[in-house]
Design a protein around this motif. Structure first.
Motif, PDB file in Angstrom:
ATOM      1  N   GLY A  10     -18.935 -88.388 -25.713  1.00 32.63           N
ATOM      2  CA  GLY A  10     -17.654 -88.257 -25.006  1.00 32.63           C
ATOM      3  C   GLY A  10     -17.500 -86.847 -24.446  1.00 32.63           C
ATOM      4  O   GLY A  10     -18.381 -85.987 -24.627  1.00 32.63           O
ATOM      5  N   GLN A  11     -16.400 -86.604 -23.775  1.00 29.32           N
ATOM      6  CA  GLN A  11     -16.175 -85.274 -23.162  1.00 29.32           C
ATOM      7  C   GLN A  11     -16.208 -84.181 -24.229  1.00 29.32           C
ATOM      8  O   GLN A  11     -16.912 -83.181 -24.101  1.00 29.32           O
ATOM      9  N   VAL A  12     -15.431 -84.390 -25.287  1.00 30.33           N
ATOM     10  CA  VAL A  12     -15.350 -83.374 -26.344  1.00 30.33           C
ATOM     11  C   VAL A  12     -16.628 -83.404 -27.183  1.00 30.33           C
ATOM     12  O   VAL A  12     -17.184 -82.361 -27.536  1.00 30.33           O
ATOM     13  N   ARG A  31     -22.245 -94.155 -29.905  1.00 26.40           N
ATOM     14  CA  ARG A  31     -21.902 -95.555 -30.188  1.00 26.40           C
ATOM     15  C   ARG A  31     -23.137 -96.384 -30.563  1.00 26.40           C
ATOM     16  O   ARG A  31     -23.057 -97.304 -31.368  1.00 26.40           O
ATOM     17  N   ASP A  35     -21.119 -97.812 -34.516  1.00 31.41           N
ATOM     18  CA  ASP A  35     -20.033 -98.407 -33.737  1.00 31.41           C
ATOM     19  C   ASP A  35     -18.790 -98.445 -34.629  1.00 31.41           C
ATOM     20  O   ASP A  35     -18.807 -99.048 -35.712  1.00 31.41           O
ATOM     21  N   LEU A  36     -17.740 -97.801 -34.183  1.00 31.80           N
ATOM     22  CA  LEU A  36     -16.543 -97.676 -35.039  1.00 31.80           C
ATOM     23  C   LEU A  36     -15.793 -98.996 -35.231  1.00 31.80           C
ATOM     24  O   LEU A  36     -14.877 -99.064 -36.049  1.00 31.80           O
ATOM     25  N   ALA A  59     -13.162 -92.174 -29.864  1.00 30.22           N
ATOM     26  CA  ALA A  59     -11.856 -92.825 -29.877  1.00 30.22           C
ATOM     27  C   ALA A  59     -11.840 -93.921 -28.829  1.00 30.22           C
ATOM     28  O   ALA A  59     -12.630 -93.890 -27.876  1.00 30.22           O
ATOM     29  N   THR A  61     -10.184 -94.718 -25.845  1.00 24.25           N
ATOM     30  CA  THR A  61      -9.364 -93.862 -24.965  1.00 24.25           C
ATOM     31  C   THR A  61      -8.912 -94.569 -23.682  1.00 24.25           C
ATOM     32  O   THR A  61      -8.345 -93.924 -22.799  1.00 24.25           O
ATOM     33  N   SER A  99      -6.352 -85.801 -31.744  1.00 22.36           N
ATOM     34  CA  SER A  99      -5.254 -86.687 -31.370  1.00 22.36           C
ATOM     35  C   SER A  99      -4.627 -86.184 -30.069  1.00 22.36           C
ATOM     36  O   SER A  99      -5.210 -85.335 -29.381  1.00 22.36           O
ATOM     37  N   TYR A 124      -1.977 -97.164 -27.228  1.00 25.11           N
ATOM     38  CA  TYR A 124      -2.920 -96.062 -27.463  1.00 25.11           C
ATOM     39  C   TYR A 124      -2.256 -94.983 -28.322  1.00 25.11           C
ATOM     40  O   TYR A 124      -2.798 -94.562 -29.346  1.00 25.11           O
ATOM     41  N   LYS A 128      -3.237 -93.936 -32.153  1.00 23.98           N
ATOM     42  CA  LYS A 128      -3.658 -92.559 -32.463  1.00 23.98           C
ATOM     43  C   LYS A 128      -2.765 -91.972 -33.559  1.00 23.98           C
ATOM     44  O   LYS A 128      -3.237 -91.272 -34.461  1.00 23.98           O
ATOM     45  N   SER A 147      -4.481 -82.605 -28.494  1.00 20.87           N
ATOM     46  CA  SER A 147      -4.612 -81.928 -27.219  1.00 20.87           C
ATOM     47  C   SER A 147      -4.057 -82.789 -26.095  1.00 20.87           C
ATOM     48  O   SER A 147      -3.473 -83.854 -26.359  1.00 20.87           O
ATOM     49  N   VAL A 150      -7.310 -83.623 -21.106  1.00 11.86           N
ATOM     50  CA  VAL A 150      -8.664 -83.118 -21.388  1.00 11.86           C
ATOM     51  C   VAL A 150      -9.619 -83.450 -20.226  1.00 11.86           C
ATOM     52  O   VAL A 150      -9.563 -84.544 -19.669  1.00 11.86           O
TER      53      VAL A 150
END
Ligand SMILES: NC(=O)c1ccc[n+]([C@@H]2O[C@H](COP(=O)([O-])OP(=O)(O)OC[C@H]3O[C@@H](n4cnc5c(N)ncnc54)[C@H](OP(=O)(O)O)[C@@H]3O)[C@@H](O)[C@H]2O)c1
Length: 301
Positions: A10-12, A31, A35-36, A59, A61, A99, A124, A128, A147, A150
């Motif tokens: 992901g981005q972060v 993933r 896999d969550l 997450a 998202t 979050s 969403y 979260k 944050s 993002v």
């Protein structure tokens, strides 16, 4: 120190791979590896690696899609997070989790502080918030970093979407009545690493630092002002922008029909983070300029 990073693509997560690696032995998973939505696989993964620190930047998202698949959003954003928290507690490991400003309804005039009441407007935001609460109630040592807005050059985000439209279209409409502070994924990842370093080495901060922190760049803007700033910079730095600056029009968020309702005030106050850890956070324009510089940089291959 053994660090387990979940959500590496992901981005972060992408930036965390860079900033966490000097802190210990880092295992970064995407993933494909975990896999969550498969809770027992998540549990087994933590038990197998036995980390001292778990960093979860994965997450669900897709804010609008969450309205039509709430169970999946809940599985990823709450139930999997609860499993991570339970396992972190058993290992006495730190859990770092991210979050969002979407836990708030955006009706406050000033920037939100950590103790403000959360009142999410969307599935969403609700999932979260439930994820945050699962961590807090588990009793594990945690850093929950909220944050907003993002972005990074990897991923799907507002500045990339605006620049694409600015290159293709003669005019664009942008929401002018929602406010926030664009925050780069790299800033979040840098601060995360420094916080982790401090809580794992500094006797004074150990355990007592556990909690929720707001982490955003400083300053305040609207999506409209942000878009104008971005397009101006992109033009100056040679991107083939088609839209003229007087052809970027402000519109109200109410003119857009979206699946999920978004808060109009996304401003978060990062004072707690700065005073407890001694950080000085940069103004949002600094990283936005860096982002545009990275986009225009000639590619060596
Ligand atoms: N983006 C924002 O504006 C924003 C604002 C405030 C807070 N946040 C929070 O900041 C954190 C990081 O956000 P981000 O912008 O980096 O998100 P992102 O770019 O959308 O990345 C999320 C990552 O989670 C992974 N993921 C999703 N479902 C998964 C599953 N079932 N199993 C495993 N991995 C899964 C995705 O995998 P794939 O790559 O395979 O899709 C993706 O790599 C999140 O907690 C988010 O809620 C984001």
């Amino acid at each position: 120190m053994r660090i387990l990073l979940i959500g590496k693509d992901g981005q972060v997560g992408w930036e965390l791979q860079r900033t966490l690696s000097p802190l210990g032995k880092l295992l970064s998973l995407g993933r494909q590896e975990v896999d969550l939505t498969e809770l027992e696989a998540v549990r087994s993964c933590v038990r197998l690696y036995r980390p001292n620190v778990i960093v979860n930047s994965a997450a669900y998202t897709a804010v609008d899609k969450a309205e039509i698949e709430p169970d999946k959003a809940r599985l990823v954003n709450e139930l999997a997070v609860q499993v991570l928290a339970e396992e972190a507690l058993k290992l006495d490991a730190w859990l770092v989790h991210y979050s969002t400003d979407y836990v708030f309804d955006g009706r406050k005039q000033a920037a939100y502080v950590e103790s403000d009441q959360a009142l999410p407007l969307s599935i969403y935001g609700l999932t979260k918030l439930d994820g945050e609460n699962a961590i807090r109630h588990s009793g594990c040592k945690h850093l929950i970093l909220r944050s907003s807005w993002v972005y990074s050059i990897h991923g799907a985000n507002f500045p990339l979407a605006i620049l694409r439209r600015a290159i293709e279209m003669d005019q664009i409409d942008v929401v002018s009545d929602s406010f926030g502070a664009p925050t780069s994924a790299s800033l979040i990842a840098d601060i995360t690493a420094q916080m982790l370093y401090r809580v794992t080495w500094d006797q004074l901060l150990k355990e007592s630092a556990s909690g929720i922190y707001h982490l955003v760049a400083t300053g305040r803007t609207s999506w409209y002002e942000y878009a104008k700033y971005l397009v101006g910079l992109a033009k100056k730095k040679g991107l083939p922008v088609k839209v003229a600056s007087n052809k970027i029009f402000p519109v109200s968020a109410d003119t857009y029909k979206t699946g999920a309702v978004r808060p109009k005030n996304s401003m978060l106050d990062s004072k707690k983070l700065c005073s407890e850890f001694g950080f000085v956070l940069p103004e949002w324009k600094i990283d936005v300029e860096r982002f545009v510089n990275e986009l225009v940089m000639p590619k060596p291959l």
